[in-house]
Design a protein around this motif. Sequence first.
Motif, PDB file in Angstrom:
ATOM      1  N   GLN A 143      -9.949   0.150   4.490  1.00  0.00           N
ATOM      2  CA  GLN A 143      -9.826   0.815   3.187  1.00  0.00           C
ATOM      3  C   GLN A 143     -11.163   0.989   2.480  1.00  0.00           C
ATOM      4  O   GLN A 143     -11.410   2.000   1.828  1.00  0.00           O
ATOM      5  CB  GLN A 143      -8.857   0.044   2.277  1.00  0.00           C
ATOM      6  N   GLY A 197       0.960   3.834  -2.946  1.00  0.00           N
ATOM      7  CA  GLY A 197       0.568   5.189  -2.560  1.00  0.00           C
ATOM      8  C   GLY A 197       1.620   6.211  -2.943  1.00  0.00           C
ATOM      9  O   GLY A 197       1.305   7.316  -3.407  1.00  0.00           O
ATOM     10  N   PHE A 233      -0.655  10.285   3.986  1.00  0.00           N
ATOM     11  CA  PHE A 233      -1.774   9.345   4.067  1.00  0.00           C
ATOM     12  C   PHE A 233      -1.302   7.913   3.858  1.00  0.00           C
ATOM     13  O   PHE A 233      -1.650   7.011   4.640  1.00  0.00           O
ATOM     14  CB  PHE A 233      -2.828   9.718   3.026  1.00  0.00           C
ATOM     15  N   TYR A 234      -0.499   7.679   2.798  1.00  0.00           N
ATOM     16  CA  TYR A 234      -0.108   6.304   2.480  1.00  0.00           C
ATOM     17  C   TYR A 234       1.069   5.801   3.318  1.00  0.00           C
ATOM     18  O   TYR A 234       1.270   4.598   3.436  1.00  0.00           O
ATOM     19  CB  TYR A 234       0.193   6.178   0.981  1.00  0.00           C
ATOM     20  N   LEU A 287      -5.812   3.574  -2.840  1.00  0.00           N
ATOM     21  CA  LEU A 287      -6.503   2.566  -2.039  1.00  0.00           C
ATOM     22  C   LEU A 287      -7.058   1.458  -2.926  1.00  0.00           C
ATOM     23  O   LEU A 287      -6.949   0.267  -2.603  1.00  0.00           O
ATOM     24  CB  LEU A 287      -7.640   3.216  -1.244  1.00  0.00           C
ATOM     25  N   PHE A 307       0.831  -1.201   0.000  1.00  0.00           N
ATOM     26  CA  PHE A 307       0.000   0.000   0.000  1.00  0.00           C
ATOM     27  C   PHE A 307       0.866   1.251   0.000  1.00  0.00           C
ATOM     28  O   PHE A 307       0.584   2.223  -0.696  1.00  0.00           O
ATOM     29  CB  PHE A 307      -0.942   0.007   1.213  1.00  0.00           C
ATOM     30  N   ARG A 308       1.943   1.215   0.788  1.00  0.00           N
ATOM     31  CA  ARG A 308       2.825   2.383   0.847  1.00  0.00           C
ATOM     32  C   ARG A 308       3.462   2.663  -0.507  1.00  0.00           C
ATOM     33  O   ARG A 308       3.478   3.804  -0.987  1.00  0.00           O
ATOM     34  CB  ARG A 308       3.917   2.165   1.890  1.00  0.00           C
ATOM     35  N   ASN A 319      -0.719  12.825  -0.051  1.00  0.00           N
ATOM     36  CA  ASN A 319      -0.613  11.418  -0.427  1.00  0.00           C
ATOM     37  C   ASN A 319       0.504  10.732   0.344  1.00  0.00           C
ATOM     38  O   ASN A 319       0.338   9.591   0.803  1.00  0.00           O
ATOM     39  CB  ASN A 319      -0.359  11.289  -1.938  1.00  0.00           C
ATOM     40  N   ALA A 324      -2.909   4.702   5.624  1.00  0.00           N
ATOM     41  CA  ALA A 324      -3.656   3.801   4.732  1.00  0.00           C
ATOM     42  C   ALA A 324      -3.734   2.376   5.262  1.00  0.00           C
ATOM     43  O   ALA A 324      -4.788   1.730   5.183  1.00  0.00           O
ATOM     44  CB  ALA A 324      -3.038   3.817   3.334  1.00  0.00           C
ATOM     45  N   ASP A 325      -2.643   1.846   5.791  1.00  0.00           N
ATOM     46  CA  ASP A 325      -2.635   0.463   6.281  1.00  0.00           C
ATOM     47  C   ASP A 325      -3.400   0.296   7.586  1.00  0.00           C
ATOM     48  O   ASP A 325      -3.736  -0.826   7.965  1.00  0.00           O
ATOM     49  CB  ASP A 325      -1.190  -0.014   6.479  1.00  0.00           C
ATOM     50  N   LEU A 383      -7.278  10.984  -2.915  1.00  0.00           N
ATOM     51  CA  LEU A 383      -6.642   9.924  -2.131  1.00  0.00           C
ATOM     52  C   LEU A 383      -7.186   8.534  -2.458  1.00  0.00           C
ATOM     53  O   LEU A 383      -6.648   7.533  -1.980  1.00  0.00           O
ATOM     54  CB  LEU A 383      -6.833  10.189  -0.635  1.00  0.00           C
TER      55      LEU A 383
END
Length: 404
Positions: free
Chosen positions: A292, A133, A282-283, A337, A129-130, A279, A287-288, A333
């Motif tokens: 999601q 992102g 957030f990521y 995801l 995800f990172r 971004n 995000a994790d 954003l």
Amino acid sequence: MPLLPSDRRLPLLYAIILLDVVVGAAVGPVLPEFVRGLRQPQLWLSVGTGIFLGVQLFSAPLLGRLGDGYGRRPIFILSAVGTLLANALLLPVRAGLYFVNRVSDGLTNGMYATVRSAITDISRPEQLFRNLGIEGAIISLGFVLGPMASGLLLSALQVPPALQATYVVRLAVALAALNVLLSLWLPETHQQRSGVRGAELRAELMQAINPLTLWARLREKDAHAPGIRRIVLTQVALTLSTGYYFYFVPFLSAGPMRFDARQISYMFMFFGGLSIVLNYVFYTYLADRLDQRRAIIWLAALGVPVLAGYGLMGTSKIALYALVTADCLTLSLIQGLLEGRLARRTTEADRGEIFGLNQAFQSFASFSTALVFGGLSVLDLRLPWVWFALCLAAVAALAAKREE
């Protein structure tokens, strides 16, 4: 294969993405010059966008399949060379060459299915995800640096209006040539290559131009990994709504704002710069830790009034920049995801194919939304924003339905 500390593949991937977006974003503010002599120029800009995105309907699955068979590196090289040639076609500044460029560039711009496949190839599960992102943040950075480079070039050299498009296109050609060199330097990320026969390529091409066949292939993938189809459909709705990225230039140049190339560049610099920061934060940190699916629902729902607001802001620059800020905090954003959720449902063997199918459906959606907003803009320049807001509402609705 996990990313090793000394591995240069991920930084090189990010650099290639960055340069590719910079090239496209740099020429964006001067594209109105190519159609200025035509009637309804905003419509012809939309048609060009539709052509560029529409040809990816068949090129994206084809390139994705080739990436699975022969590796990601050859696709990056092919795409970089295609972008270089396509931008060279914009010299001199002629409407006919603009449309040829849209076809040529679109044919090799299925690269982003390969980008996401390559990032997934070398990312540990906990980093996926990172890394995806950050890819979104890199794309946003490109939208900053592209207009910034154009604006600095035009300001520093005091280029007269009649020559601005020519100078910017020359800059884009030089940057595209640099990206060819980076692509040649990129090591391979895909280790399970099996080749693709000529008959398989012909069958892939025939399947790619048939939306019903694409849908059948998506259903087949969904049967093996439930949830893929719902994610792709949600991305289709999101792509229909984010067609406003392509509408911004004609709207700001021909609408109430009457922005020139420099003003458009400054707006995108602000938009991209803020998006990068948000971004990344957030990521990297959030995000994790979130649900999601629920995050997508809320971000889409909050973004609906933002898109509607663009059509109601009139000539207020304060309103424009306030809406852009809210945009960066909400719908901007969502893409990462969805990509992360899709990536978790792929395997080493079919990753390129699935991302290629996903990009094909996104290209079909982009083509469709370009035709819709182009037609609506002829009636009233504010009407496309209603369309974009309704499509984003569909994203929230699709995400809200629980997966079977």
